[in-house]
Design a protein around this motif. Structure first.
Motif, PDB file in Angstrom:
ATOM      1  N   GLY A  12      20.610 -14.229  -5.229  1.00  0.00           N
ATOM      2  CA  GLY A  12      19.832 -14.147  -6.464  1.00  0.00           C
ATOM      3  C   GLY A  12      20.132 -15.291  -7.421  1.00  0.00           C
ATOM      4  N   VAL A  13      21.394 -15.765  -7.390  1.00  0.00           N
ATOM      5  CA  VAL A  13      21.743 -16.898  -8.255  1.00  0.00           C
ATOM      6  C   VAL A  13      21.223 -18.189  -7.637  1.00  0.00           C
ATOM      7  CG1 VAL A  13      23.630 -18.237  -9.242  1.00  0.00           C
ATOM      8  CG2 VAL A  13      23.796 -15.757  -9.151  1.00  0.00           C
ATOM      9  N   THR A  14      21.543 -18.405  -6.366  1.00  0.00           N
ATOM     10  CA  THR A  14      21.291 -19.732  -5.783  1.00  0.00           C
ATOM     11  C   THR A  14      19.812 -20.013  -5.584  1.00  0.00           C
ATOM     12  OG1 THR A  14      21.674 -18.821  -3.590  1.00  0.00           O
ATOM     13  CG2 THR A  14      23.506 -19.954  -4.643  1.00  0.00           C
ATOM     14  N   LYS A  15      19.011 -18.968  -5.341  1.00  0.00           N
ATOM     15  CA  LYS A  15      17.596 -19.252  -5.106  1.00  0.00           C
ATOM     16  C   LYS A  15      16.924 -19.814  -6.357  1.00  0.00           C
ATOM     17  CE  LYS A  15      15.356 -14.920  -6.334  1.00  0.00           C
ATOM     18  NZ  LYS A  15      14.604 -13.757  -5.910  1.00  0.00           N
ATOM     19  N   ARG A  16      17.576 -19.650  -7.492  1.00  0.00           N
ATOM     20  CA  ARG A  16      17.007 -20.172  -8.736  1.00  0.00           C
ATOM     21  C   ARG A  16      17.518 -21.563  -9.060  1.00  0.00           C
ATOM     22  NH1 ARG A  16      17.404 -14.493  -9.536  1.00  0.00           N
ATOM     23  NH2 ARG A  16      15.456 -13.694 -10.409  1.00  0.00           N
ATOM     24  N   LEU A  17      18.268 -22.162  -8.130  1.00  0.00           N
ATOM     25  CA  LEU A  17      18.873 -23.464  -8.416  1.00  0.00           C
ATOM     26  C   LEU A  17      18.313 -24.528  -7.486  1.00  0.00           C
ATOM     27  CD1 LEU A  17      22.507 -22.168  -8.752  1.00  0.00           C
ATOM     28  CD2 LEU A  17      21.037 -22.976 -10.587  1.00  0.00           C
ATOM     29  N   GLN A  21      22.195 -28.038  -4.660  1.00  0.00           N
ATOM     30  CA  GLN A  21      23.402 -27.437  -5.249  1.00  0.00           C
ATOM     31  C   GLN A  21      23.689 -26.049  -4.691  1.00  0.00           C
ATOM     32  OE1 GLN A  21      22.895 -27.341  -9.474  1.00  0.00           O
ATOM     33  NE2 GLN A  21      22.567 -29.540  -9.641  1.00  0.00           N
ATOM     34  N   ARG A  22      22.715 -25.513  -3.943  1.00  0.00           N
ATOM     35  CA  ARG A  22      22.799 -24.097  -3.569  1.00  0.00           C
ATOM     36  C   ARG A  22      24.060 -23.739  -2.798  1.00  0.00           C
ATOM     37  NH1 ARG A  22      16.487 -23.096  -2.075  1.00  0.00           N
ATOM     38  NH2 ARG A  22      15.806 -23.345  -4.217  1.00  0.00           N
ATOM     39  N   ALA A  23      24.358 -24.505  -1.735  1.00  0.00           N
ATOM     40  CA  ALA A  23      25.481 -24.136  -0.867  1.00  0.00           C
ATOM     41  C   ALA A  23      26.772 -24.148  -1.667  1.00  0.00           C
ATOM     42  CB  ALA A  23      25.557 -25.098   0.306  1.00  0.00           C
ATOM     43  N   PRO A  61      21.905 -12.138 -12.198  1.00  0.00           N
ATOM     44  CA  PRO A  61      21.891 -13.418 -11.470  1.00  0.00           C
ATOM     45  C   PRO A  61      21.048 -14.478 -12.177  1.00  0.00           C
ATOM     46  CG  PRO A  61      21.269 -11.616  -9.994  1.00  0.00           C
ATOM     47  CD  PRO A  61      21.579 -11.015 -11.322  1.00  0.00           C
ATOM     48  N   ARG A  62      19.971 -14.020 -12.815  1.00  0.00           N
ATOM     49  CA  ARG A  62      19.104 -15.004 -13.474  1.00  0.00           C
ATOM     50  C   ARG A  62      19.840 -15.691 -14.624  1.00  0.00           C
ATOM     51  NH1 ARG A  62      15.380 -11.919 -15.312  1.00  0.00           N
ATOM     52  NH2 ARG A  62      14.028 -11.889 -13.507  1.00  0.00           N
ATOM     53  N   SER A  63      20.619 -14.896 -15.384  1.00  0.00           N
ATOM     54  CA  SER A  63      21.265 -15.537 -16.532  1.00  0.00           C
ATOM     55  C   SER A  63      22.420 -16.428 -16.065  1.00  0.00           C
ATOM     56  CB  SER A  63      21.726 -14.506 -17.564  1.00  0.00           C
ATOM     57  OG  SER A  63      22.493 -13.519 -16.957  1.00  0.00           O
ATOM     58  N   LEU A  64      23.097 -16.038 -14.972  1.00  0.00           N
ATOM     59  CA  LEU A  64      24.140 -16.925 -14.450  1.00  0.00           C
ATOM     60  C   LEU A  64      23.502 -18.226 -13.945  1.00  0.00           C
ATOM     61  CD1 LEU A  64      27.079 -17.385 -13.916  1.00  0.00           C
ATOM     62  CD2 LEU A  64      26.884 -16.211 -11.743  1.00  0.00           C
ATOM     63  N   ALA A  65      22.382 -18.079 -13.260  1.00  0.00           N
ATOM     64  CA  ALA A  65      21.687 -19.273 -12.757  1.00  0.00           C
ATOM     65  C   ALA A  65      21.286 -20.170 -13.919  1.00  0.00           C
ATOM     66  CB  ALA A  65      20.460 -18.873 -11.950  1.00  0.00           C
ATOM     67  N   GLN A  69      22.047 -24.035 -14.677  1.00  0.00           N
ATOM     68  CA  GLN A  69      20.993 -25.027 -14.912  1.00  0.00           C
ATOM     69  C   GLN A  69      21.233 -25.812 -16.197  1.00  0.00           C
ATOM     70  OE1 GLN A  69      17.290 -22.977 -15.175  1.00  0.00           O
ATOM     71  NE2 GLN A  69      17.312 -22.366 -13.026  1.00  0.00           N
ATOM     72  N   GLY A  70      22.047 -25.248 -17.096  1.00  0.00           N
ATOM     73  CA  GLY A  70      22.225 -25.868 -18.392  1.00  0.00           C
ATOM     74  C   GLY A  70      21.007 -25.586 -19.234  1.00  0.00           C
ATOM     75  N   ASN A  71      20.761 -26.438 -20.208  1.00  0.00           N
ATOM     76  CA  ASN A  71      19.655 -26.167 -21.118  1.00  0.00           C
ATOM     77  C   ASN A  71      18.381 -26.877 -20.709  1.00  0.00           C
ATOM     78  OD1 ASN A  71      21.020 -24.417 -22.786  1.00  0.00           O
ATOM     79  ND2 ASN A  71      21.970 -26.113 -23.888  1.00  0.00           N
TER      80      ASN A  71
END
Lengths: 337, 119
Positions: A12-17, A21-23, A61-65, A69-71
């Protein structure tokens, strides 16, 4: 279940990145969760409840992602970006294939005009391609905007629970990418042909090696009235294939949507073909007039039968194809349970 | 009262956001992995959520202030972060700046208490 919940969270975190950087971030987040679990249990066995609490502590997960991502602000964010590029490529390829096909047909029919046709061909690239890319982009910008309608979601993020995390795509339910891509290319090709060059869709007549005319398959008088129906069917077809590409796996809602789209398509086809307005009503007469067959000959009878049966069998194949589409989807969802 | 708490929370958050970066850098003369840094900072009285620290470390690495290395020799692979040469130099300068700020801020904040006391 404990591992699965962690896997889902990391997914859920990595799919938003961004892909590259995912791995690395995935490994890092997994390590973090395990460290947090270690600290929490102090040597006893990890329970599902421990995992739940740790994940809740980390947040949605979205907020961690987002923190990763930064701003940065995106018009089309990393979650949709790969898909956007894929669809843009498909749209481009289909457009180029369609325009090239039209150009080739024109050249075959009247080689003398090749220079004019070639200029048209180049001009159509300049006018059509930005339009196609533009529409695809606008579609995705809207999807991004409504998907990320921040205010509603930030509220939702505060009462999430790790047990409702989206499952990771299961290979058994996976839809192979090439299938929807092929379908989309075919749909776009059909649209381009129908809109730009339906008049070439028929039997081409050459006399003494010279092109002399076309006996059209379609009923040209009624053409504009059913073109819109066919475009609607193709439009929904493309939407359906896009959803398959996006979800990458069969789900009950995707099967339901496919079933509805296919049912509507079948109904529209039945309507068109039953009304007897779709095909050229004077097809046989025109063949005779152009000297392809003589009235009453054996050939005439064969062609007449083929012509009359074509509608029936075309419809049968189409209906079977659309039903098969739904059935395979349904079977794949069931199998994965 | 809740209104006041809100203000306090918001201002504290802003204050922490700035200091957490220097705080994290200051602990990385020796290599540490993310969670050990969370623990070290906590022991020294600086609370930071891992969800904030991990992305921060990654950003600092991208900016060239930190270097990182995966250690795969243990059962669990961990990413260790360490100050880079640039990072050390930056931190040395920041340390001086910080001490100036802390000194001036202390003066300011104590003035305020004194005035309060006089009332």
């Amino acid at each position: 279940m404990k591992m699965e919940m962690i896997d889902r969270y990391v997914y859920g975190v990595t799919k938003r990145l961004p892909e590259e950087q995912r791995a690395d971030i995935g490994d890092e987040v997994r390590g973090l969760i395990e460290d947090m679990l270690d600290e929490r249990v102090q040597g006893r066995d990890v329970t599902e409840e421990d995992v739940r609490e740790v994940l809740l502590e980390l947040g949605h997960p979205r907020s961690l992602a987002r923190k990763y991502q930064g701003n940065k602000k995106y018009i089309i964010g990393p979650e949709l970006y790969d898909f956007y590029v894929l669809i843009a490529k498909i749209a481009l390829i289909s457009t180029v294939v369609g325009l090239t096909a039209i150009f080739l047909i024109k050249v075959i029919l009247s080689p003398i005009n090749i220079i004019d046709d070639f200029v048209d061909y180049i001009v159509s690239f300049i006018t059509t391609i930005p339009m196609v890319i533009g529409w695809v982009t606008i579609g995705f910008v809207l999807a991004e905007y409504f998907d990320e309608n921040k205010f509603a979601q930030i509220k939702l993020d505060n009462n999430w629970d790790p047990s409702n995390l989206t499952p990771i795509p299961d290979p058994k339910r996976q839809i192979k990418r090439c299938e929807p891509i092929t379908s989309i290319v075919i749909y776009v090709f059909v649209i381009v042909m129908l809109v730009f060059s339906n008049e070439y869709f028929g039997i081409w007549i050459f006399q003494q090696g010279e092109f002399s005319g076309i006996v059209p398959f379609l009923n040209e008088a009624e053409y504009s009235s059913f073109l819109i129906l066919i475009l609607i069917v193709c439009g929904f077809g493309i939407l359906k294939e896009c959803l398959k590409l996006f979800y990458e796996r069969w789900t009950y809602s995707l099967v339901t949507f496919t079933a509805i789209v296919n049912l509507v398509s079948i109904t529209i086809f039945f309507y068109l073909l039953n009304e007897n307005r779709f095909w050229n009503p004077d097809f046989m007469n025109e063949l005779v007039q152009n000297g392809i067959v003589t009235n009453g000959s054996d050939n005439y009878q064969v062609i007449k039968i083929i012509w009359e049966q074509m509608t029936l069998w075309g419809l049968v194949i189409l209906v079977l194809g659309l039903i098969w589409d739904v059935v395979t989807g349904f079977i794949k969802v069931r199998k994965a349970r | 009262m809740s209104k006041i708490n809100e203000h306090v929370d918001k201002l504290l958050q802003e204050l922490r956001r700035g200091t957490i970066t220097i705080g994290a850098l200051s602990q990385l003369y020796e290599p540490q992995y993310g969670y050990s840094l969370v623990t070290t900072l906590k022991e020294k009285g600086v609370q930071v959520e891992p969800g904030t620290l991990y992305p921060l470390l990654r950003r600092l690495e991208k900016q060239g202030l930190l270097e990182s290395q995966w250690d795969t020799s243990e059962a669990r692979p961990r990413k260790y972060y360490l100050l880079s040469q640039t990072g050390k130099e930056v931190l040395d300068l920041l340390r001086v700046e910080w001490q100036n700020i802390a000194r001036s801020m202390n003066v300011l904040m104590e003035e305020e208490t004194n005035e309060d006391g006089d009332d």
